[in-house]
Design a protein around this motif. Sequence first.
Motif, PDB file in Angstrom:
ATOM      1  N   GLY A   1      82.578 -37.209  32.040  1.00 29.73           N
ATOM      2  CA  GLY A   1      83.847 -37.640  31.466  1.00 29.73           C
ATOM      3  C   GLY A   1      83.782 -37.924  29.976  1.00 29.73           C
ATOM      4  O   GLY A   1      82.711 -38.064  29.382  1.00 29.73           O
ATOM      5  N   LYS A   2      84.963 -38.033  29.362  1.00 24.11           N
ATOM      6  CA  LYS A   2      85.091 -38.337  27.940  1.00 24.11           C
ATOM      7  C   LYS A   2      85.157 -39.849  27.730  1.00 24.11           C
ATOM      8  O   LYS A   2      85.464 -40.610  28.652  1.00 24.11           O
ATOM      9  CB  LYS A   2      86.367 -37.694  27.384  1.00 24.11           C
ATOM     10  CG  LYS A   2      86.443 -36.193  27.542  1.00 24.11           C
ATOM     11  CD  LYS A   2      87.798 -35.671  27.082  1.00 24.11           C
ATOM     12  CE  LYS A   2      87.918 -34.166  27.293  1.00 24.11           C
ATOM     13  NZ  LYS A   2      89.264 -33.662  26.917  1.00 24.11           N
ATOM     14  N   ALA A   3      84.884 -40.267  26.500  1.00 25.14           N
ATOM     15  CA  ALA A   3      85.030 -41.678  26.146  1.00 25.14           C
ATOM     16  C   ALA A   3      86.512 -42.051  26.184  1.00 25.14           C
ATOM     17  O   ALA A   3      87.377 -41.285  25.730  1.00 25.14           O
ATOM     18  CB  ALA A   3      84.459 -41.924  24.757  1.00 25.14           C
ATOM     19  N   LYS A   4      86.832 -43.202  26.731  1.00 19.28           N
ATOM     20  CA  LYS A   4      88.222 -43.622  26.903  1.00 19.28           C
ATOM     21  C   LYS A   4      88.810 -44.124  25.582  1.00 19.28           C
ATOM     22  O   LYS A   4      88.116 -44.764  24.782  1.00 19.28           O
ATOM     23  CB  LYS A   4      88.306 -44.737  27.945  1.00 19.28           C
ATOM     24  CG  LYS A   4      87.817 -44.329  29.330  1.00 19.28           C
ATOM     25  CD  LYS A   4      88.637 -43.200  29.911  1.00 19.28           C
ATOM     26  CE  LYS A   4      88.218 -42.847  31.330  1.00 19.28           C
ATOM     27  NZ  LYS A   4      89.002 -41.719  31.889  1.00 19.28           N
ATOM     28  N   LYS A   5      90.107 -43.855  25.394  1.00 19.88           N
ATOM     29  CA  LYS A   5      90.796 -44.254  24.161  1.00 19.88           C
ATOM     30  C   LYS A   5      91.324 -45.693  24.319  1.00 19.88           C
ATOM     31  O   LYS A   5      92.530 -45.939  24.237  1.00 19.88           O
ATOM     32  CB  LYS A   5      91.936 -43.291  23.865  1.00 19.88           C
ATOM     33  CG  LYS A   5      91.484 -41.894  23.469  1.00 19.88           C
ATOM     34  CD  LYS A   5      92.671 -40.964  23.280  1.00 19.88           C
ATOM     35  CE  LYS A   5      93.515 -41.314  22.075  1.00 19.88           C
ATOM     36  NZ  LYS A   5      92.823 -41.033  20.800  1.00 19.88           N
ATOM     37  N   VAL A   6      90.426 -46.615  24.534  1.00 19.47           N
ATOM     38  CA  VAL A   6      90.850 -48.002  24.742  1.00 19.47           C
ATOM     39  C   VAL A   6      91.449 -48.592  23.472  1.00 19.47           C
ATOM     40  O   VAL A   6      92.225 -49.562  23.528  1.00 19.47           O
ATOM     41  CB  VAL A   6      89.662 -48.870  25.225  1.00 19.47           C
ATOM     42  CG1 VAL A   6      89.237 -48.459  26.618  1.00 19.47           C
ATOM     43  CG2 VAL A   6      88.479 -48.757  24.263  1.00 19.47           C
ATOM     44  N   GLU A   7      91.116 -48.008  22.328  1.00 17.08           N
ATOM     45  CA  GLU A   7      91.658 -48.534  21.075  1.00 17.08           C
ATOM     46  C   GLU A   7      93.163 -48.309  20.959  1.00 17.08           C
ATOM     47  O   GLU A   7      93.836 -48.948  20.143  1.00 17.08           O
ATOM     48  CB  GLU A   7      90.962 -47.900  19.869  1.00 17.08           C
ATOM     49  CG  GLU A   7      91.198 -46.399  19.686  1.00 17.08           C
ATOM     50  CD  GLU A   7      90.298 -45.530  20.538  1.00 17.08           C
ATOM     51  OE1 GLU A   7      90.342 -44.296  20.376  1.00 17.08           O
ATOM     52  OE2 GLU A   7      89.546 -46.092  21.368  1.00 17.08           O
ATOM     53  N   ASP A   8      93.695 -47.394  21.795  1.00 18.39           N
ATOM     54  CA  ASP A   8      95.135 -47.121  21.761  1.00 18.39           C
ATOM     55  C   ASP A   8      95.945 -48.063  22.645  1.00 18.39           C
ATOM     56  O   ASP A   8      97.180 -48.003  22.650  1.00 18.39           O
ATOM     57  CB  ASP A   8      95.410 -45.672  22.195  1.00 18.39           C
ATOM     58  CG  ASP A   8      95.094 -44.672  21.093  1.00 18.39           C
ATOM     59  OD1 ASP A   8      94.541 -45.100  20.072  1.00 18.39           O
ATOM     60  OD2 ASP A   8      95.384 -43.474  21.270  1.00 18.39           O
ATOM     61  N   LEU A   9      95.283 -48.883  23.440  1.00 18.43           N
ATOM     62  CA  LEU A   9      96.007 -49.781  24.342  1.00 18.43           C
ATOM     63  C   LEU A   9      96.678 -50.900  23.559  1.00 18.43           C
ATOM     64  O   LEU A   9      96.085 -51.492  22.651  1.00 18.43           O
ATOM     65  CB  LEU A   9      95.052 -50.376  25.378  1.00 18.43           C
ATOM     66  CG  LEU A   9      94.384 -49.382  26.334  1.00 18.43           C
ATOM     67  CD1 LEU A   9      93.453 -50.106  27.277  1.00 18.43           C
ATOM     68  CD2 LEU A   9      95.428 -48.591  27.112  1.00 18.43           C
ATOM     69  N   LYS A  10      97.920 -51.167  23.905  1.00 16.63           N
ATOM     70  CA  LYS A  10      98.684 -52.225  23.254  1.00 16.63           C
ATOM     71  C   LYS A  10      99.025 -53.287  24.302  1.00 16.63           C
ATOM     72  O   LYS A  10     100.135 -53.335  24.837  1.00 16.63           O
ATOM     73  CB  LYS A  10      99.965 -51.661  22.627  1.00 16.63           C
ATOM     74  CG  LYS A  10      99.717 -50.613  21.555  1.00 16.63           C
ATOM     75  CD  LYS A  10      98.992 -51.205  20.352  1.00 16.63           C
ATOM     76  CE  LYS A  10      98.884 -50.211  19.203  1.00 16.63           C
ATOM     77  NZ  LYS A  10      98.013 -49.067  19.517  1.00 16.63           N
ATOM     78  N   ALA A  11      98.044 -54.099  24.631  1.00 18.39           N
ATOM     79  CA  ALA A  11      98.256 -55.163  25.604  1.00 18.39           C
ATOM     80  C   ALA A  11      99.039 -56.308  24.975  1.00 18.39           C
ATOM     81  O   ALA A  11      99.103 -56.450  23.741  1.00 18.39           O
ATOM     82  CB  ALA A  11      96.907 -55.668  26.114  1.00 18.39           C
ATOM     83  N   VAL A  12      99.641 -57.156  25.830  1.00 23.90           N
ATOM     84  CA  VAL A  12     100.424 -58.286  25.344  1.00 23.90           C
ATOM     85  C   VAL A  12      99.479 -59.324  24.734  1.00 23.90           C
ATOM     86  O   VAL A  12      98.571 -59.828  25.420  1.00 23.90           O
ATOM     87  CB  VAL A  12     101.223 -58.924  26.500  1.00 23.90           C
ATOM     88  CG1 VAL A  12     101.990 -60.144  25.994  1.00 23.90           C
ATOM     89  CG2 VAL A  12     102.180 -57.911  27.104  1.00 23.90           C
ATOM     90  N   PRO A  13      99.623 -59.654  23.467  1.00 24.77           N
ATOM     91  CA  PRO A  13      98.765 -60.678  22.858  1.00 24.77           C
ATOM     92  C   PRO A  13      98.947 -62.027  23.556  1.00 24.77           C
ATOM     93  O   PRO A  13     100.057 -62.377  23.986  1.00 24.77           O
ATOM     94  CB  PRO A  13      99.247 -60.744  21.402  1.00 24.77           C
ATOM     95  CG  PRO A  13      99.978 -59.452  21.179  1.00 24.77           C
ATOM     96  CD  PRO A  13     100.577 -59.080  22.489  1.00 24.77           C
ATOM     97  N   LYS A  14      97.849 -62.748  23.668  1.00 27.52           N
ATOM     98  CA  LYS A  14      97.898 -64.039  24.362  1.00 27.52           C
ATOM     99  C   LYS A  14      98.873 -64.987  23.689  1.00 27.52           C
ATOM    100  O   LYS A  14      99.617 -65.733  24.353  1.00 27.52           O
ATOM    101  CB  LYS A  14      96.500 -64.646  24.396  1.00 27.52           C
ATOM    102  CG  LYS A  14      96.413 -65.895  25.261  1.00 27.52           C
ATOM    103  CD  LYS A  14      94.979 -66.384  25.381  1.00 27.52           C
ATOM    104  CE  LYS A  14      94.896 -67.610  26.285  1.00 27.52           C
ATOM    105  NZ  LYS A  14      93.495 -68.083  26.435  1.00 27.52           N
TER     106      LYS A  14
END
Length: 782
Positions: A264-277
């Motif tokens: 598999g390829k490395a995941k683009k986790v840097e693109d995730l926009k989770a809700v800031p705490k």
Amino acid sequence: SSALLTTVRRALPQRRAPHTTLRAAALPEITEDHGGSRKAIEVDLTGDGSRVLTFETGLVGKQAAGAVMVASGGTVVYNTVCYDSNEGDFDFIPLRVDYQERTSAAGRTKGGFLKRDRSSEDEILVSRLIDRPLRPMIAEGWRHDTQLLSWVLSYDGSTVPNALAISGCAAALAISDIPLVKPVAAVELGMCAETGEFLVNPTREEQDKSPILMTLAGTKEGVLMIEGAADFLTEDQMVQAVSTAHAAVARICTALEAWASEVGKAKKVEDLKAVPKELKTAVYELLGDGVYTMLRLTDPSQGGEDTNAGRAEMSRLRAAADEAFAEEYGTALVSMAFKKLCSAKMRELVRDTKRRCDGRTVDEVRPISIDTGVLRHTHGSALFTRGATQAIATATLGTEGMNQRGENLDGDFAKRFYLQYTFPPSSVGEIGRVGAPGRREVGHGNLAERALAPVIPSEKDFPYSMRVESLITESSGSSSMASVCGGCLALMDAGVPLTRVVAGVAMGLILDEDAAEEGRPADEPIVLTDILGLEDGLGTMDFKVAGDETGISTFQLDIKCEGLSIETLEKALEQARAGRLAILAKMRAAMPDGPRVSLPSSVPKLVTVDVPTGLIGKLIGPGGKTIRGLIEEFKLEDMNIADDREGPTATVALSGFDLAQLEACKAKILEMCEGDVGQGRGSPRPVYSGALPEVDRVFRKCEVISVKNFGVFVSLDKAEFPGLEGLVHISELHTERVRNIVGFIEPGQVIDVKVLGMSDDGKLKLSRKAVLDDDKSKTAVQ
């Protein structure tokens, strides 16, 4: 194309490369070929090599973010995932799934004038099966438009492709750079009726005999989706089935996890926009009390009953959140934080008060009212209301000509019972598109149809076709289960002798999703009976179950978290049974005598008659002249001839409103058949067992025995070859094209034929065209 053919051939059992069976403690061996570009694994689901799944990548579809061929037996499904490089401002996972069964996969071409494959309802249903378990496993905050495509490229007629498509799309996601929380897989489950043994990924033949058909998808740890139907299995059997299917799913997930880590390829986790705490905390502090109050606007004990008032207040609170935080964080993140707040406050309300938004306890069904026979000129009708969910169901009876017909990879099919579900925007007080049914409507209609299908009487006991329509007039949760109840009542009102009364209920689940983030033990899961629309949207699970007092006829589960435990499923099933029994009691009270004894006067009466297959052509007549004459003479509504005409006789169904005229028409048909062409009343033609004539021999004045759409059967020299018949295909009837065989040639007519040989299915092939050509050549020479 050559690479694709190689992939398809590799999937066939006789070409399978040596495989590594995946055991509980073993990881699959990753094989490589084509210079290392193709990387594949195999998973043996049964341990005996009879159910092996092959996943491969690297050879086909290299420009997609992820492309996987998955094969089992001779069935091959090609799956891809791609995404838009630009991010959108979404507060949901922007995912689109399209599944297609190419008729060429089964060596066929689509019937009709248009030969290009187009999406059918069955393909829409499989697209939904793929979407439902995969959407919650894509990491929260993924904002790229994403598309999953799945094509059935090869179908062996035995290995059903549905679960392969789900697992293949999950594998494509797993090896892509799209952040997937964890691998997902799916299997189908059947049961051997004789032994009670569960069958993982049963063959088509095994499915046809199975009392349960289940598609289950999940992760290694839990269940994400269940879809299926059963012949009234008990809750205990249902739990056993889920446990068996999930064990196989876990085995596939283990293999995919190891495979994805290798290829598999490395995941683009840097693109995730989770809700800031800090945003989540700010929204909770600003609007927490208001949301808690809003959730009780439909609770009569709190002075509120207006569902629209609750919606209006939610819109106001959401607008307040946007006004306060959207400029800094964007509307998508604010929307996600607001939804998390609503879910948390709903859980808090139920946990602290033991009451729900509308004041009910967790296991209480909403008030039910039932009216039957509400529409005078329909064959059957019912108005079913449960809380703020309401459906008008109608039942229409007809002859075989009313069957719903279609085609799939297994060929043409016809359904004598079908249910169609309509969800207009007015049912939720909105405006919107009206027209062809959307995917949701197709799915809900299919679910309700599966719930009622096991109680439909056999064609022998009740020779009518049945169509149920469910029009949703109000909706606040579980409209598909209202369609089950309303559809059952409408059929009973029409006088259909159902074998059982069936009801359905939707269950919900509230999980403590903030526990892990807040570093505290999670609260116990709360199971809700007969969920509201709000509880469906804010809750964790939607579990629909239909059946009667003794068992389950259909089920559908979707869950938004990482997986459902077997223990929670058991609790939900038991609570669903109690809710189902309460609804059944209301339905039986509404129709205490069961289905109406007599059919409505507006339903045409049916009479059937068996006609020798060799005389069907005579019954139809030239261009349909005879059958039209019978319909007009005896004032019939319709006359239908059974599609299956392989036996010595075919069933002809006569429909009309005058029983005396129907019986008179039946007598006339029998009189037409009496003694015709030496056939008697359906007596079989003599079977020939002697020597065959030589190829190219010409026979003159051969009698036409029967006329079919595809050609005519003729009798050869009765003295030399008594009982020998042969087929003259429609293409061999004349030197010019014969467009319509009806009227061109009739039983009893005599023609000249030449022997061409034997067909693959053992029929003697004859040609009239060849004799006409020969005679024309001889005349030209003379």
